[in-house]
Design a protein around this motif. Structure first.
Motif, short mmCIF file in Angstrom:
data_model
loop_
_atom_site.label_atom_id
_atom_site.label_comp_id
_atom_site.label_asym_id
_atom_site.label_seq_id
_atom_site.Cartn_x
_atom_site.Cartn_y
_atom_site.Cartn_z
N VAL A 9 -83.94 102.09 2.58
CA VAL A 9 -84.78 101.22 2.49
C VAL A 9 -84.15 99.87 3.33
CG1 VAL A 9 -85.85 99.12 1.19
CG2 VAL A 9 -85.75 101.50 0.38
N LEU A 10 -84.89 99.32 4.17
CA LEU A 10 -84.54 98.04 4.87
C LEU A 10 -85.09 96.75 4.72
CD1 LEU A 10 -83.31 100.20 6.74
CD2 LEU A 10 -83.98 99.06 8.81
N TYR A 11 -84.53 95.82 3.86
CA TYR A 11 -85.09 94.61 3.78
C TYR A 11 -84.83 93.78 5.03
CZ TYR A 11 -86.00 95.94 -1.13
OH TYR A 11 -86.54 96.54 -2.20
N TYR A 12 -85.62 93.00 5.34
CA TYR A 12 -85.12 91.85 6.35
C TYR A 12 -85.07 90.49 5.91
CZ TYR A 12 -90.01 90.12 7.50
OH TYR A 12 -91.03 89.85 7.31
N LEU A 13 -84.00 89.92 6.57
CA LEU A 13 -83.68 88.46 6.27
C LEU A 13 -83.82 87.48 7.19
CD1 LEU A 13 -80.10 89.56 4.44
CD2 LEU A 13 -82.59 89.74 3.58
N LYS A 14 -84.53 86.44 6.87
CA LYS A 14 -84.75 85.55 7.86
C LYS A 14 -83.85 84.10 7.58
CE LYS A 14 -88.53 85.54 10.14
NZ LYS A 14 -89.75 85.41 10.76
N LYS A 15 -83.33 83.64 8.53
CA LYS A 15 -82.36 82.57 8.48
C LYS A 15 -83.25 81.59 8.09
CE LYS A 15 -78.60 79.93 10.94
NZ LYS A 15 -78.05 79.93 12.09
N SER A 16 -82.68 80.71 7.01
CA SER A 16 -83.34 79.32 6.46
C SER A 16 -82.24 78.83 5.61
CB SER A 16 -84.49 79.96 5.40
OG SER A 16 -84.05 80.65 4.20
N SER A 17 -82.64 77.74 4.99
CA SER A 17 -81.77 76.94 4.21
C SER A 17 -81.35 77.53 3.11
CB SER A 17 -82.35 75.65 3.92
OG SER A 17 -83.69 75.74 3.14
N GLU A 18 -82.05 78.72 2.76
CA GLU A 18 -81.43 79.49 1.39
C GLU A 18 -80.79 80.57 1.73
OE1 GLU A 18 -85.07 80.51 -0.50
OE2 GLU A 18 -85.89 78.24 -1.09
N SER A 19 -80.46 80.90 3.24
CA SER A 19 -79.73 81.95 3.44
C SER A 19 -78.02 82.08 2.98
CB SER A 19 -79.60 82.09 4.92
OG SER A 19 -80.76 82.14 5.47
N PRO A 20 -77.87 82.98 2.38
CA PRO A 20 -76.24 83.00 1.62
C PRO A 20 -75.29 82.67 2.74
CG PRO A 20 -77.48 85.04 0.94
CD PRO A 20 -78.36 84.29 2.14
N ILE A 21 -74.34 81.85 2.47
CA ILE A 21 -73.30 81.44 3.51
C ILE A 21 -72.70 82.68 4.29
CG2 ILE A 21 -71.24 80.29 3.76
CD1 ILE A 21 -71.92 78.41 1.50
N PHE A 22 -72.27 83.59 3.33
CA PHE A 22 -71.82 85.01 4.34
C PHE A 22 -72.51 85.20 5.40
CE2 PHE A 22 -74.22 87.54 1.39
CZ PHE A 22 -74.39 88.70 2.05
N LEU A 23 -73.92 85.29 5.50
CA LEU A 23 -74.88 85.67 6.42
C LEU A 23 -75.15 84.69 7.57
CD1 LEU A 23 -77.86 87.63 4.58
CD2 LEU A 23 -75.83 88.74 5.68
N GLN A 24 -74.70 83.48 7.42
CA GLN A 24 -74.73 82.56 8.41
C GLN A 24 -73.95 82.96 9.77
OE1 GLN A 24 -77.15 80.32 8.34
NE2 GLN A 24 -77.14 79.78 6.15
N ALA A 25 -74.46 82.55 10.91
CA ALA A 25 -73.76 82.58 12.02
C ALA A 25 -74.27 81.61 12.85
CB ALA A 25 -74.19 83.98 12.67
N GLU A 26 -73.68 81.25 14.10
CA GLU A 26 -73.99 80.26 14.80
C GLU A 26 -75.53 80.34 15.58
OE1 GLU A 26 -71.30 81.91 15.50
OE2 GLU A 26 -69.72 80.67 15.10
N THR A 27 -75.72 81.60 15.82
CA THR A 27 -76.98 82.24 16.34
C THR A 27 -77.36 83.45 15.83
OG1 THR A 27 -76.69 80.84 18.44
CG2 THR A 27 -78.44 82.38 18.56
N TRP A 28 -78.44 83.58 15.21
CA TRP A 28 -79.04 84.67 14.78
C TRP A 28 -79.86 85.39 15.64
CZ3 TRP A 28 -80.70 85.72 9.09
CH2 TRP A 28 -79.49 85.44 8.20
N LEU A 29 -79.46 86.59 16.14
CA LEU A 29 -80.29 87.28 17.28
C LEU A 29 -80.72 88.65 16.96
CD1 LEU A 29 -77.30 86.92 19.99
CD2 LEU A 29 -79.33 85.84 19.86
N PRO A 30 -81.91 89.04 17.33
CA PRO A 30 -82.49 90.41 17.00
C PRO A 30 -81.38 91.45 16.99
CG PRO A 30 -84.06 89.31 18.48
CD PRO A 30 -82.57 88.54 18.56
N ILE A 31 -81.43 92.48 16.41
CA ILE A 31 -80.38 93.65 16.34
C ILE A 31 -80.50 94.34 17.67
CG2 ILE A 31 -79.39 95.78 15.28
CD1 ILE A 31 -79.10 93.07 13.60
N ALA A 32 -81.66 94.89 18.17
CA ALA A 32 -81.55 95.55 19.39
C ALA A 32 -81.12 94.71 20.64
CB ALA A 32 -83.04 95.77 19.65
N SER A 33 -80.99 93.38 20.44
CA SER A 33 -80.48 92.77 21.76
C SER A 33 -78.91 92.90 21.70
CB SER A 33 -80.88 91.25 21.80
OG SER A 33 -80.21 90.68 20.58
#
Length: 256
Positions: A9-33
């Protein structure tokens, strides 16, 4: 949910103010890129995407503590790696509200001892960052028992939480591997955390090479039991005489 099969199962996460800190990055990019960097004009070529993703799981695994070797025990089978690649490709191309930024991946394996009542579950997160693809493992082969026949919902509803590193979720990277596959080290920590993997862009097209070429490789010392066992094997194969065996055995036993 981005996509799923009977065991992944794949759940996708979108960056928001509620995103957990450990998932944060300067820029979120598509995996394929990140996976298809330098792959040519068609940045979502399916065949290339799948082959590159399968390559990653060829070089990541879990250590076999009973055997001293330089290769990991595969974390996922070739079939599981291929299926995961298919689901990721579908998620990258078919999600209607735009390409996802990160995933929570849940994989289950049926336990043959109690089919339908016990599974082994693996959970990890995938995200893209400026440095490359990051994988953080929360569970690897965690045994779950159910009192009654479980449902799809029972094994797929897992909260998003920061993976705590331990021996139960450590990834083993072999010495012989392509450049660009390494443990992720945060500057604030300064040390490897073996449940976090960084896959730099160059990994996807690099050839396997020995890490730290020229550095002295530390040999794991054999125990006295190992030395005696090896000595017995040499005698049994006729490679040493009985006298040589007794003399060497006495030398080994002096170390007790």
């Amino acid at each position: 949910m981005a996509s799923s099969s009977d065991s992944i199962v794949l759940y996708y996460l979108k960056k928001s103010s509620e995103s957990p800190i450990f998932l944060q990055a300067e820029t979120w990019l598509p995996i394929a890129s990140g996976v298809l960097t330098g792959a040519g004009p068609d940045q979502l070529d399916k065949g290339e995407f799948l082959s590159r993703w399968e390559k990653l799981f060829k070089f990541t695994g879990v250590a076999d503590t009973g055997v001293l070797n330089s290769e990991p025990v595969r974390l996922f089978t070739e079939e599981e790696s291929s299926r995961l690649g298919e689901l990721l490709y579908r998620a990258e191309t078919e999600i209607p509200d735009g390409l996802p930024q990160a995933y929570q991946v849940i994989i289950k394996r049926e336990d043959p001892i109690r089919p339908g009542l016990r599974i082994r579950r693996t959970i990890f997160y995938i995200r893209n960052s400026l440095d490359g693809i990051v994988l953080e493992f929360s569970e690897i082969g965690q045994v779950l028992d159910f009192q009654t026949a479980y449902s799809f919902r029972d094994w797929t509803l897992v909260p998003i939480q920061k993976p705590e590193p331990s021996s139960r979720n450590s990834i083993y990277l072999p010495e012989m591997r392509p450049e660009g596959l390494e443990y992720l080290i945060f500057a604030t920590e300064g040390e490897e955390v073996k449940n976090r993997i960084l896959v730099r862009n160059g990994f996807w097209t690099a050839n396997a090479s020995k890490k730290n070429v020229g550095a002295t490789t530390k040999k794991v010392p054999k125990t006295i039991e190992d030395r005696l066992r090896t000595l017995q094997e040499l005698l049994d194969k006729g490679l040493i005489s009985k006298q040589e065996y007794e003399r060497k055995k006495a030398e080994i036993l002096k170390d007790l």
